[in-house]
Design an enzyme around this catalytic site. Sequence first.
Site, PDB file in Angstrom:
ATOM      1  N   HIS A 123      -3.055  10.954   0.728  1.00  0.00           N
ATOM      2  CA  HIS A 123      -2.470  10.694   2.044  1.00  0.00           C
ATOM      3  C   HIS A 123      -1.841  12.004   2.534  1.00  0.00           C
ATOM      4  CE1 HIS A 123      -1.010   7.228   4.749  1.00  0.00           C
ATOM      5  NE2 HIS A 123      -0.687   8.352   5.375  1.00  0.00           N
TER       6      HIS A 123
ATOM      7  N   TYR B 266      -4.388   1.785  15.851  1.00  0.00           N
ATOM      8  CA  TYR B 266      -3.160   1.745  16.652  1.00  0.00           C
ATOM      9  C   TYR B 266      -3.396   1.531  18.145  1.00  0.00           C
ATOM     10  CZ  TYR B 266      -0.685   3.333  12.498  1.00  0.00           C
ATOM     11  OH  TYR B 266      -0.159   3.401  11.234  1.00  0.00           O
TER      12      TYR B 266
ATOM     13  N   GLU C  79      -7.354   8.304   6.401  1.00  0.00           N
ATOM     14  CA  GLU C  79      -7.604   8.929   7.700  1.00  0.00           C
ATOM     15  C   GLU C  79      -8.122  10.363   7.603  1.00  0.00           C
ATOM     16  OE1 GLU C  79      -4.252   8.577  10.314  1.00  0.00           O
ATOM     17  OE2 GLU C  79      -4.206   6.401  10.197  1.00  0.00           O
TER      18      GLU C  79
ATOM     19  N   ASN D 256      -7.526   1.764   9.693  1.00  0.00           N
ATOM     20  CA  ASN D 256      -6.219   1.954  10.338  1.00  0.00           C
ATOM     21  C   ASN D 256      -6.448   1.959  11.844  1.00  0.00           C
ATOM     22  OD1 ASN D 256      -5.257   2.360   7.773  1.00  0.00           O
ATOM     23  ND2 ASN D 256      -4.631   4.489   8.078  1.00  0.00           N
TER      24      ASN D 256
ATOM     25  N   ARG E 297       0.849  -1.189   0.000  1.00  0.00           N
ATOM     26  CA  ARG E 297       0.000   0.000   0.000  1.00  0.00           C
ATOM     27  C   ARG E 297       0.889   1.245   0.000  1.00  0.00           C
ATOM     28  NH1 ARG E 297      -2.808   2.960   4.799  1.00  0.00           N
ATOM     29  NH2 ARG E 297      -3.791   4.561   3.542  1.00  0.00           N
TER      30      ARG E 297
ATOM     31  N   GLU F   6      -3.583  -0.255   8.080  1.00  0.00           N
ATOM     32  CA  GLU F   6      -2.419   0.165   8.877  1.00  0.00           C
ATOM     33  C   GLU F   6      -2.581  -0.380  10.281  1.00  0.00           C
ATOM     34  OE1 GLU F   6      -1.432   4.354   9.213  1.00  0.00           O
ATOM     35  OE2 GLU F   6      -1.691   4.647   7.062  1.00  0.00           O
TER      36      GLU F   6
END
Length: 533
Positions: A153, A343, A198, A341, A108, A409
């Site tokens: 992005h 985290y 995002e 994504n 990606r 991600e």
Amino acid sequence: MRSKMSISLTLVFFAFLGCRTLVRCAYQDDPFYYDKFPDGFLWSTATSSYQIEGGWNSSEKGENIWDRFTHTCCHIEDNSTGDVACDSYNKIQDDVQLLKSLGVSHYRFSISWSRIMADGTNATIKSGGIDYYNRLINALKKANIEPMVTLYHWDLPQALQDIGGWENELLVGYFNEYARTCFKRFGDRVKLWLTFNEPFVVVWVGLGFGAHAPGISDRPGEAPYKAAHTIIKSHAEAWHTYDNEFRSTQKGRISITLDSDWKGPKDPNSADDKAASERAMQFKLGWFANPIFKNGDYPDVMKELIANKSAEEGRSTSRLPEFTESEKLRIKGTFDFFGLNHYTTQLITTQYRSDKKPNYGSDMDAKESQDPSWQRAGSSWLYVVPWGLRALLNWIKDNYGNPELYITENGVSDRNASLQDDHRVEFYRNYINNVLKAIKKDGCNVKGYTAWSLMDNFEWAAGYTEKFGLHYVDFSDPARPRKAKKSAEFYKQLIKDNGFNAPTSASAPTVGPRHRASSVLFMVVTLLVKFLM
Ligand SMILES: *[C@@H]1O[C@H](CO)[C@@H](O)[C@H](O)[C@H]1NC(C)=O
Ligand SMILES: *[C@@H]1O[C@H](CO)[C@@H](O)[C@H](O)[C@H]1NC(C)=O
Ligand SMILES: *[C@@H]1O[C@H](CO)[C@@H](O)[C@H](O)[C@H]1NC(C)=O
Ligand SMILES: *[C@@H]1O[C@H](CO)[C@@H](O)[C@H](O)[C@H]1NC(C)=O
Ligand SMILES: *[C@@H]1O[C@H](CO)[C@@H](O)[C@H](O)[C@H]1NC(C)=O
């Protein structure tokens, strides 16, 4: 029968005693799970144009907002820029070699808009930029690696920021033209597209508190909502352009990638904390996901809360813009899969704030905190909470009809240059294991996983101080040599095994006492229940 039933239930109750809720217990204390991923599961790693390419003024590339932001003192922690970054603009073969060595099926990356359209419009198409992406895509195809391409992005052409950026609805048309150009030029070989990466970070960090380009922070209760409105419409138009003009011949798929933390209730037994957690999830993920994946409109709780606050502020209309009925129809369902994504995790409680200035951050009446036991990483916001990913995947399944989902991600940062990144190995092992549990135990429709990132790179406002790479990059060396970290070796083996092989007794991993106790208890209870029923 009834007494047996109640004995079993009592036993189950005691088995879970010590956990605060069944759900939390199930996720948090569920032992490591050995199994394979489904056949055809997609394994990938990711980067983005500004973070790795460099070549900021090569081949007539136009200036973008990150060029401008980093060239203006003092937005970046180490005063660095992405002028050279990993020099991937000149190192296609090196990057493809790293990918081949990992054994990923997909890569990606993102296209730098101002590299192929210097001022963001089709009046300034640059063949040098188009060539670069053609060479990259061809090298990947030759290596049997499928490209997954993000159109946006974060590196908006500066010329478009100069007319108001995402707050200006004209960008819907410019983005659509840019997307069409990419489909035309690259879509014969690219079969997986993402419109935006995002959008939450674009509008809140860039236009709410201004820590990212373009660094706007004067209207945190308005600019983010306005910009998000344009981005959602831009995504929808690009999806329709692909659907109408390219899908039948190119046969690819296109969606958007949304970032979300898991925002769980601080006290899972408190109805108020549960409501606060739900509000926080709707304000973060629902803001973008509800229109696209559900009903074409913002979540009800957002509409109501912001309308009420706007009225209290003496405004005649809500600070949250409204979609027209035809816009709602145009936006709803513009996805071919869910890009996620993820985290980290926070714990949420209610907090009413009366900030003088209207502010997205306080509109949701929620406060976040972390459990003191959670391990920290190299980024101040990143706490390591593997089970949070499983909780989030289940929330998405329950809220959006279990869409086909790609994790686009997931990764962890540090601030050290060691190749022995054992903490990153542990991070991947435990987060990916929770993905496996979400698929196998909970029925979540996850089709692929992407590790962020292929290599250390320019980490936005943190410059080169925070490192997320599977590969180390020496930024003091003009040749920008890359070296595999221990986590790259781990990921390679995981991909090869397509999951986690059960340990042989000699190499059994150590399990924490809490895990061991709860698994033994669980086994005992299961046996008793079976025996009694
Ligand atoms: C590109 O930028 C570098 C500084 O990063 C500068 O030295 C060089 O002259 C610039 N080249 C062009 C063609 O503007
Ligand atoms: C960044 O530059 C500013 C202004 O020149 C300076 O005050 C600051 O100490 C620099 N920071 C670092 C980490 O070099
Ligand atoms: C360029 O973009 C405009 C809209 O911004 C469009 O009307 C026009 O057809 C495009 N031209 C080409 C050559 O694609
Ligand atoms: C918004 O205000 C109305 C009318 O005062 C009230 O009934 C409603 O509960 C409020 N909504 C929220 C989410 O606070
Ligand atoms: C590197 O940083 C991580 C996260 O901040 C930490 O857990 C780890 O122990 C560090 N490793 C070394 C070798 O310093």
